[in-house]
Design an enzyme around this catalytic site. Structure first.
Site, PDB file in Angstrom:
ATOM      1  N   GLY A   1       0.749  -1.240  -0.163  1.00  0.00           N
ATOM      2  CA  GLY A   1      -0.078   0.095  -0.006  1.00  0.00           C
ATOM      3  C   GLY A   1       0.811   1.352  -0.060  1.00  0.00           C
ATOM      4  O   GLY A   1       2.042   1.090  -0.248  1.00  0.00           O
TER       5      GLY A   1
ATOM      6  N   ASP B   1      -5.325  -1.696  -5.874  1.00  0.00           N
ATOM      7  CA  ASP B   1      -5.990  -1.690  -4.531  1.00  0.00           C
ATOM      8  C   ASP B   1      -7.457  -1.534  -4.720  1.00  0.00           C
ATOM      9  O   ASP B   1      -8.429  -2.286  -3.987  1.00  0.00           O
ATOM     10  CB  ASP B   1      -5.262  -0.655  -3.410  1.00  0.00           C
ATOM     11  CG  ASP B   1      -5.429   0.510  -3.660  1.00  0.00           C
ATOM     12  OD1 ASP B   1      -5.338   0.894  -4.914  1.00  0.00           O
ATOM     13  OD2 ASP B   1      -5.146   1.408  -2.771  1.00  0.00           O
TER      14      ASP B   1
END
Length: 226
Positions: free
Chosen positions: A8, A88
């Site tokens: 991330g 994501d």
């Protein structure tokens, strides 16, 4: 056994997937003798990720890096320029479609940024929003407004604040909840909300018909590879 890697904006997370169970691990817990495939979701370059890929290649372990496409697993992407959608975001949409087949969902990933994506009837990604995450909201205000200050002892409550730190913390929570409320106004008050990310549990606790799924990106990664 599959090694799942989620890179991330802030952190890299590792997990093992076997028999439909996901178990978070640290890098030193990776036992390459048990790994037959590595699945990667990455939003940025990362030295730790490069090291993992190198280790996998040396051992002949298959490496799959997830990419956004116009359609995947029967789910269509709202973005005409689909490669501009964050992986994501795409994976949490695929996870929602897999976990709740044929159902609509509002998916909230509350991390460095807070993203909201809408899935209709389990097959159509309608698009979404990106706003600063709760920490970024607070930092952006305190760094530029001299008289606005935070207090780490102040929790997040769904009410109005009666001092400056409360007004800041509560306001950032309210802004994030308001984003979900607006999505429900547009797509249906009873649409299921799935929350993930560092602040996902906080948001889920204040939302009706919502669920916190810590490993939602990884669930999407598994669905992507099927």
């Amino acid at each position: 056994m599959k090694l799942l890697v989620d890179v991330g904006n802030t952190a890299l997370k590792l997990a093992l997937y076997k028999n439909d169970e996901i178990t978070f691990i640290s890098q030193h817990e990776v036992n390459w003798q048990d790994i037959n495939q590595v699945l990667i979701a990455s939003v940025r370059s990362n030295q730790q990720l490069d090291s993992l890929i190198s280790d996998a290649n040396e051992r002949g372990v298959e490496v799959i890096t997830a990419k956004v496409s116009a359609e995947q697993n029967g789910v269509s992407c709202a973005y005409q320029q689909f490669h501009n959608l964050g992986i994501d975001r795409w994976l949490v949409v695929l996870a929602a479609a897999h976990l709740y087949a044929g159902q609509s969902a509002i998916i909230v990933d509350a991390g460095t940024a807070t993203t909201v994506d809408v899935l209709v009837e389990g097959k159509t990604h309608q698009g979404g929003w990106i706003i600063p995450g709760i920490d970024l909201m607070m930092e952006s205000i305190t760094s530029r407004a001299e008289k606005v200050f935070a207090n780490e002892l102040v929790s997040f409550e769904n009410t109005v604040g009666i001092n400056t730190p409360e007004a800041l913390s509560y306001g950032c929570l309210a802004a994030s909840l308001g984003l979900v409320a607006q999505a429900r106004r547009l797509f249906g008050d009873n649409v299921r909300v799935l929350c993930t990310g560092g602040y996902g549990k906080l948001l889920s606790d204040h939302l009706e018909n919502s669920e916190f799924i810590e490993d939602l990106v990884l669930r999407g990664l598994v669905a992507y590879a099927k």
